[in-house]
Design a protein around this motif. Structure first.
Motif, PDB file in Angstrom:
ATOM      1  N   GLU A  19      -5.182 -19.658   8.484  1.00  0.00           N
ATOM      2  CA  GLU A  19      -5.954 -18.657   7.741  1.00  0.00           C
ATOM      3  C   GLU A  19      -5.618 -17.255   8.250  1.00  0.00           C
ATOM      4  O   GLU A  19      -5.810 -16.282   7.559  1.00  0.00           O
ATOM      5  N   GLU A  20      -5.161 -17.147   9.494  1.00  0.00           N
ATOM      6  CA  GLU A  20      -4.853 -15.851  10.089  1.00  0.00           C
ATOM      7  C   GLU A  20      -3.391 -15.453   9.887  1.00  0.00           C
ATOM      8  O   GLU A  20      -2.936 -14.511  10.489  1.00  0.00           O
ATOM      9  N   SER A  21      -2.664 -16.185   9.080  1.00  0.00           N
ATOM     10  CA  SER A  21      -1.249 -15.864   8.907  1.00  0.00           C
ATOM     11  C   SER A  21      -1.082 -14.535   8.177  1.00  0.00           C
ATOM     12  O   SER A  21      -1.906 -14.140   7.379  1.00  0.00           O
ATOM     13  N   TYR A  22      -0.013 -13.852   8.506  1.00  0.00           N
ATOM     14  CA  TYR A  22       0.345 -12.614   7.823  1.00  0.00           C
ATOM     15  C   TYR A  22       1.528 -12.918   6.925  1.00  0.00           C
ATOM     16  O   TYR A  22       2.390 -13.700   7.280  1.00  0.00           O
ATOM     17  N   TYR A  23       1.545 -12.296   5.770  1.00  0.00           N
ATOM     18  CA  TYR A  23       2.682 -12.536   4.898  1.00  0.00           C
ATOM     19  C   TYR A  23       3.269 -11.207   4.455  1.00  0.00           C
ATOM     20  O   TYR A  23       2.573 -10.201   4.393  1.00  0.00           O
ATOM     21  N   PRO A  24       4.553 -11.203   4.182  1.00  0.00           N
ATOM     22  CA  PRO A  24       5.217  -9.948   3.811  1.00  0.00           C
ATOM     23  C   PRO A  24       4.820  -9.508   2.405  1.00  0.00           C
ATOM     24  O   PRO A  24       4.783 -10.314   1.488  1.00  0.00           O
ATOM     25  N   THR A  25       4.489  -8.248   2.285  1.00  0.00           N
ATOM     26  CA  THR A  25       4.164  -7.662   0.992  1.00  0.00           C
ATOM     27  C   THR A  25       5.263  -6.670   0.660  1.00  0.00           C
ATOM     28  O   THR A  25       5.554  -5.772   1.453  1.00  0.00           O
ATOM     29  N   ARG A  26       5.867  -6.825  -0.468  1.00  0.00           N
ATOM     30  CA  ARG A  26       6.961  -5.955  -0.871  1.00  0.00           C
ATOM     31  C   ARG A  26       6.411  -4.633  -1.397  1.00  0.00           C
ATOM     32  O   ARG A  26       5.509  -4.623  -2.237  1.00  0.00           O
ATOM     33  N   VAL A  27       6.955  -3.534  -0.898  1.00  0.00           N
ATOM     34  CA  VAL A  27       6.505  -2.208  -1.305  1.00  0.00           C
ATOM     35  C   VAL A  27       7.727  -1.349  -1.606  1.00  0.00           C
ATOM     36  O   VAL A  27       8.666  -1.300  -0.813  1.00  0.00           O
ATOM     37  N   ASP A  28       7.705  -0.672  -2.750  1.00  0.00           N
ATOM     38  CA  ASP A  28       8.739   0.313  -3.093  1.00  0.00           C
ATOM     39  C   ASP A  28       8.183   1.700  -2.802  1.00  0.00           C
ATOM     40  O   ASP A  28       7.014   1.967  -3.066  1.00  0.00           O
ATOM     41  N   TRP A  29       9.027   2.596  -2.285  1.00  0.00           N
ATOM     42  CA  TRP A  29       8.633   3.981  -1.996  1.00  0.00           C
ATOM     43  C   TRP A  29       9.628   4.883  -2.714  1.00  0.00           C
ATOM     44  O   TRP A  29      10.809   4.866  -2.408  1.00  0.00           O
ATOM     45  N   LYS A  30       9.114   5.645  -3.668  1.00  0.00           N
ATOM     46  CA  LYS A  30       9.957   6.552  -4.448  1.00  0.00           C
ATOM     47  C   LYS A  30       9.468   7.973  -4.216  1.00  0.00           C
ATOM     48  O   LYS A  30       8.269   8.239  -4.215  1.00  0.00           O
ATOM     49  N   GLU A  31      10.403   8.900  -4.035  1.00  0.00           N
ATOM     50  CA  GLU A  31      10.048  10.313  -3.891  1.00  0.00           C
ATOM     51  C   GLU A  31      10.484  11.058  -5.145  1.00  0.00           C
ATOM     52  O   GLU A  31      11.629  10.948  -5.576  1.00  0.00           O
ATOM     53  N   THR A  32       9.540  11.776  -5.738  1.00  0.00           N
ATOM     54  CA  THR A  32       9.835  12.614  -6.898  1.00  0.00           C
ATOM     55  C   THR A  32       9.692  14.066  -6.444  1.00  0.00           C
ATOM     56  O   THR A  32       9.235  14.323  -5.329  1.00  0.00           O
ATOM     57  N   PRO A  33      10.025  15.022  -7.279  1.00  0.00           N
ATOM     58  CA  PRO A  33       9.840  16.427  -6.874  1.00  0.00           C
ATOM     59  C   PRO A  33       8.377  16.770  -6.574  1.00  0.00           C
ATOM     60  O   PRO A  33       8.106  17.648  -5.766  1.00  0.00           O
ATOM     61  N   GLU A  34       7.423  16.038  -7.176  1.00  0.00           N
ATOM     62  CA  GLU A  34       6.002  16.353  -7.005  1.00  0.00           C
ATOM     63  C   GLU A  34       5.276  15.474  -5.991  1.00  0.00           C
ATOM     64  O   GLU A  34       4.243  15.877  -5.458  1.00  0.00           O
ATOM     65  N   SER A  35       5.776  14.243  -5.747  1.00  0.00           N
ATOM     66  CA  SER A  35       4.987  13.322  -4.924  1.00  0.00           C
ATOM     67  C   SER A  35       5.832  12.187  -4.343  1.00  0.00           C
ATOM     68  O   SER A  35       6.981  11.984  -4.711  1.00  0.00           O
ATOM     69  N   HIS A  36       5.182  11.447  -3.441  1.00  0.00           N
ATOM     70  CA  HIS A  36       5.705  10.182  -2.924  1.00  0.00           C
ATOM     71  C   HIS A  36       4.897   9.098  -3.622  1.00  0.00           C
ATOM     72  O   HIS A  36       3.668   9.163  -3.663  1.00  0.00           O
ATOM     73  N   ILE A  37       5.572   8.099  -4.182  1.00  0.00           N
ATOM     74  CA  ILE A  37       4.892   7.044  -4.927  1.00  0.00           C
ATOM     75  C   ILE A  37       5.236   5.695  -4.297  1.00  0.00           C
ATOM     76  O   ILE A  37       6.407   5.349  -4.143  1.00  0.00           O
ATOM     77  N   THR A 112      -0.562   1.130  -7.011  1.00  0.00           N
ATOM     78  CA  THR A 112       0.216   2.362  -7.001  1.00  0.00           C
ATOM     79  C   THR A 112      -0.530   3.383  -6.167  1.00  0.00           C
ATOM     80  O   THR A 112      -1.686   3.684  -6.432  1.00  0.00           O
ATOM     81  N   VAL A 113       0.130   3.892  -5.133  1.00  0.00           N
ATOM     82  CA  VAL A 113      -0.436   4.930  -4.270  1.00  0.00           C
ATOM     83  C   VAL A 113       0.416   6.173  -4.469  1.00  0.00           C
ATOM     84  O   VAL A 113       1.634   6.134  -4.292  1.00  0.00           O
ATOM     85  N   THR A 114      -0.243   7.286  -4.844  1.00  0.00           N
ATOM     86  CA  THR A 114       0.460   8.540  -5.091  1.00  0.00           C
ATOM     87  C   THR A 114       0.030   9.549  -4.043  1.00  0.00           C
ATOM     88  O   THR A 114      -1.157   9.822  -3.877  1.00  0.00           O
ATOM     89  N   VAL A 115       1.018  10.092  -3.350  1.00  0.00           N
ATOM     90  CA  VAL A 115       0.782  11.100  -2.312  1.00  0.00           C
ATOM     91  C   VAL A 115       1.460  12.383  -2.771  1.00  0.00           C
ATOM     92  O   VAL A 115       2.695  12.479  -2.748  1.00  0.00           O
ATOM     93  N   PRO A 116       0.669  13.383  -3.205  1.00  0.00           N
ATOM     94  CA  PRO A 116       1.280  14.643  -3.642  1.00  0.00           C
ATOM     95  C   PRO A 116       2.037  15.323  -2.504  1.00  0.00           C
ATOM     96  O   PRO A 116       1.742  15.104  -1.334  1.00  0.00           O
ATOM     97  N   LYS A 117       3.003  16.144  -2.894  1.00  0.00           N
ATOM     98  CA  LYS A 117       3.799  16.885  -1.913  1.00  0.00           C
ATOM     99  C   LYS A 117       3.411  18.357  -1.939  1.00  0.00           C
ATOM    100  O   LYS A 117       2.986  18.879  -2.961  1.00  0.00           O
ATOM    101  N   GLN A 118       3.562  18.992  -0.797  1.00  0.00           N
ATOM    102  CA  GLN A 118       3.383  20.432  -0.706  1.00  0.00           C
ATOM    103  C   GLN A 118       4.695  21.031  -0.232  1.00  0.00           C
ATOM    104  O   GLN A 118       5.500  20.360   0.394  1.00  0.00           O
ATOM    105  N   GLU A 119       4.880  22.291  -0.559  1.00  0.00           N
ATOM    106  CA  GLU A 119       6.090  22.959  -0.129  1.00  0.00           C
ATOM    107  C   GLU A 119       5.976  23.242   1.371  1.00  0.00           C
ATOM    108  O   GLU A 119       4.979  23.775   1.840  1.00  0.00           O
ATOM    109  N   VAL A 120       6.968  22.816   2.096  1.00  0.00           N
ATOM    110  CA  VAL A 120       6.979  23.066   3.533  1.00  0.00           C
ATOM    111  C   VAL A 120       7.666  24.405   3.762  1.00  0.00           C
ATOM    112  O   VAL A 120       8.784  24.631   3.307  1.00  0.00           O
ATOM    113  N   LYS A 121       6.931  25.296   4.437  1.00  0.00           N
ATOM    114  CA  LYS A 121       7.493  26.622   4.700  1.00  0.00           C
ATOM    115  C   LYS A 121       8.655  26.497   5.662  1.00  0.00           C
ATOM    116  O   LYS A 121       8.554  25.849   6.700  1.00  0.00           O
TER     117      LYS A 121
END
Length: 132
Positions: A19-37, A112-121
């Motif tokens: 019951e305590e086993s961990y299993y791999p979860t597949r995740v894609d990470w895409k970066e767009t001009p506005e965010s990380h998805i 789907t997790v969306t992380v907006p981007k900010q301009e880094v000075k």
């Protein structure tokens, strides 16, 4: 068990037994001009069974648990290939991530997790006149 039969048996037999086993979860990470998805396939899970958190140092954590199907005393499992147990995935977000504006949604078993981007000075470069 002989050496030959151990090579021929199903490599996943008995792999997901706790019951305590961990299993791999597949995740894609895409970066767009506005965010990380981030997109994670979580078939059969409800949004209440999934947790999305941003920890210190800009670490995004996706975790949850898929419960094992209840067994009836008369049931006899012939094969179990679907994963169950806990899962956790962690990603260090880049400096341009707006960690206070993260949004998550779940539809048809896909998180789907969306992380907006900010301009880094960029550091200012100041020319220094050389005297002499």
């Amino acid at each position: 068990m002989s050496i030959i039969s151990s090579f021929l048996r199903d490599p996943l037999d008995g792999f997901f037994t706790s019951e305590e086993s961990y299993y791999p979860t597949r995740v894609d990470w895409k970066e767009t001009p506005e965010s990380h998805i981030f997109k994670a396939d979580l078939p059969g899970l409800k949004k209440e069974e999934v947790k999305v958190e941003v920890e210190e140092n800009r670490v995004l954590q996706i975790s949850g648990e898929r419960s094992r199907e209840k067994e009836d005393k008369d049931d006899k499992w012939r094969r179990v290939e679907r994963s169950f147990g806990k899962f956790v995935r962690r990603f260090r977000l880049p400096e341009n991530a707006k960690v206070d504006e993260v949004k998550a949604s779940m539809e048809n078993g896909v998180l789907t997790v969306t992380v907006p981007k900010q301009e880094v000075k960029k550091p200012e470069v100041k020319a220094i006149e050389i005297s002499g």
